[in-house]
Design a protein around this motif. Structure first.
Motif, PDB file in Angstrom:
ATOM      1  N   LEU A  55       0.827  -1.210   0.000  1.00 27.15           N
ATOM      2  CA  LEU A  55       0.000   0.000   0.000  1.00 27.15           C
ATOM      3  C   LEU A  55       0.860   1.258   0.000  1.00 27.15           C
ATOM      4  N   GLY A  56       1.913   1.213   0.813  1.00 33.20           N
ATOM      5  CA  GLY A  56       2.793   2.382   0.869  1.00 33.20           C
ATOM      6  C   GLY A  56       3.386   2.693  -0.491  1.00 33.20           C
ATOM      7  N   GLU A  57       3.831   1.658  -1.167  1.00 31.98           N
ATOM      8  CA  GLU A  57       4.425   1.858  -2.499  1.00 31.98           C
ATOM      9  C   GLU A  57       3.373   2.360  -3.477  1.00 31.98           C
ATOM     10  N   ARG A  58       2.216   1.742  -3.488  1.00 29.18           N
ATOM     11  CA  ARG A  58       1.214   2.080  -4.475  1.00 29.18           C
ATOM     12  C   ARG A  58       0.623   3.461  -4.229  1.00 29.18           C
ATOM     13  N   MET A  59       0.453   3.807  -2.951  1.00 32.53           N
ATOM     14  CA  MET A  59      -0.118   5.118  -2.661  1.00 32.53           C
ATOM     15  C   MET A  59       0.847   6.228  -3.036  1.00 32.53           C
ATOM     16  N   SER A  60       2.137   5.961  -2.908  1.00 32.86           N
ATOM     17  CA  SER A  60       3.090   7.000  -3.295  1.00 32.86           C
ATOM     18  C   SER A  60       3.297   7.026  -4.805  1.00 32.86           C
ATOM     19  N   ASP A  61       3.075   5.886  -5.463  1.00 33.77           N
ATOM     20  CA  ASP A  61       3.220   5.842  -6.922  1.00 33.77           C
ATOM     21  C   ASP A  61       2.081   6.574  -7.630  1.00 33.77           C
ATOM     22  N   GLU A  62       0.893   6.407  -7.079  1.00 35.68           N
ATOM     23  CA  GLU A  62      -0.290   6.922  -7.767  1.00 35.68           C
ATOM     24  C   GLU A  62      -0.459   8.402  -7.483  1.00 35.68           C
ATOM     25  N   ARG A  63       0.215   9.199  -8.246  1.00 40.85           N
ATOM     26  CA  ARG A  63       0.043  10.637  -8.128  1.00 40.85           C
ATOM     27  C   ARG A  63      -1.231  11.028  -8.859  1.00 40.85           C
TER      28      ARG A  63
END
Lengths: 191, 185
Positions: free
Chosen positions: B174-182
């Motif tokens: 989640l941490g990775e995906r939330m930071s990826d999805e600008r």
């Protein structure tokens, strides 16, 4: 793998936004029906994207997988680069790939687990490998990794001391997630 | 052809070029909760939210060809579709029908805080909905239903260690995906 403060940030976000509302069951049918009645607007799709954009997703996936593997290594590797092995499990794959998993004696709440894989080609773009263990009927995803061009990988991670292992295997997972049980198995201790 | 593992960008292209109904269904399954959540947040109106969410998905079907990969991830485009559908609905709402929750008689842009809140929630909800089912269920039970990890283990008939492993794995993703999805406007 993220460090603890980052995980706490994710936890805060989850709690802050709360659960999404459940869409009414009729919305799916209505949305589909409404959409299919519509005509498309201008269609102008490039067949090929610039190299940077085509590579962006695989590069992103590779970076995250690398971070996971590095995180696992940081968690598990001891000062001598080895572990106090009490049992070794071998895995083989249909294409000739081989793997070994070394389990260390329990140290407090966890034990170290070292994975080594040979002759396994790098996962295709958008995919990665994941090590699994079965403890009775439960399945545990232990570490995500990928192999290099030399078709090798090694990672060390930790397993809770109270978790046993009946079977170990490696699957090829999709980066975007997928239905449980559908990922192909590339290594298996019962092969 | 199994489209469930295709990227959002690929699915939008299938909708745009081939009017692929199955690709649209996959997008709907991935985004329905998040899109409906944005609309509900911005409208605060259960009855209209369903119509507006429907309009948002109609726009996805109609305007898929307008999405450009080079401008960013599909998630940002989909958020903009949902936000704009809600904003249009608010602007179109007659002043006399405005309830207490929307007293400001403002037909201009939505308050920045509302849009930011909706975007934040959308990013989190999309990320959670992208998790494998086995990880999504432990996250939802622990963080949205307030169960302890022991209670989650009991509810799902899983060893506590498995719940902890899945939770940590899910949080990292989640941490990775939330930071990826600008999420862009």
């Amino acid at each position: 793998m993220m460090d603890e403060p980052d995980l706490q940030g994710v936890e805060r976000e989850l709690r802050a936004v709360g659960a999404p509302p459940t869409p009414p069951p009729a919305l799916a049918t209505a949305a589909r029906a409404a959409a299919l009645r519509e005509t498309p607007e201008v269609v102008d799709i490039r067949r090929r994207q610039p190299l940077f954009h085509r590579l962006r997703r695989p590069v992103l996936a590779a970076a995250v997988i690398a971070a996971c593997v590095i995180g696992a290594l940081v968690i598990g590797v001891n000062g001598r680069g080895g572990i106090d092995t009490i049992r070794t499990v071998s895995m083989t794959g249909p294409s000739g790939a081989q793997g070994t998993i070394k389990f260390a004696s329990a140290q407090g709440p966890s034990r170290q687990v070292a994975l080594r894989v040979n002759d396994l080609p790098p996962a295709p773009a958008g995919r990665y490998y994941e090590l699994w263990m079965a403890d009775g009927s439960a399945q545990i995803a232990l570490v995500a990794f990928n192999t290099g061009n030399n078709e090798r990988a090694q990672a060390t991670t930790a397993l809770p001391s109270d978790v046993g292992w009946d079977r170990c295997w490696v699957t090829e997972e999709s980066w975007g997630g997928g239905e449980p049980g559908t990922a192909p198995t590339v290594l298996d201790s019962q092969a | 052809m199994d489209l469930s593992s295709r990227s959002n960008e690929d699915l939008l292209e299938l909708v745009a070029r081939h009017r692929d109904g199955e690709a649209f269904e996959v997008l709907y399954r991935r985004y329905s909760r998040a899109v409906y959540g944005v609309v509900r947040r911005m409208l605060g109106d259960h009855a209209r939210a369903e119509d507006v969410a429907q309009e948002a998905f109609t726009s996805v079907w109609r305007a898929a060809a307008g999405y450009r990969r080079e401008r960013g991830p599909a998630t940002g485009w989909l958020f903009a579709i949902a936000r704009n559908a809600a904003a249009d609905a608010l602007r179109a709402k007659p002043v006399a029908e405005l309830g207490e929750a929307h007293d400001p008689v403002d037909t201009g842009p939505l308050p920045e805080e509302a849009a930011e809140s909706a975007e934040r929630a959308f990013r989190v909800h999309v990320a959670v909905d992208s998790l494998p089912e086995r990880e999504r269920e432990v996250i939802e039970l622990a963080y949205w239903e307030g169960l302890s990890q022991s209670e989650v283990a009991e509810r799902l008939s899983l060893p506590l260690g498995t719940v902890k492993t899945r939770t940590r794995s899910a949080l990292a993703k989640l941490g990775e995906r939330m930071s990826d999805e600008r999420v862009a406007g």
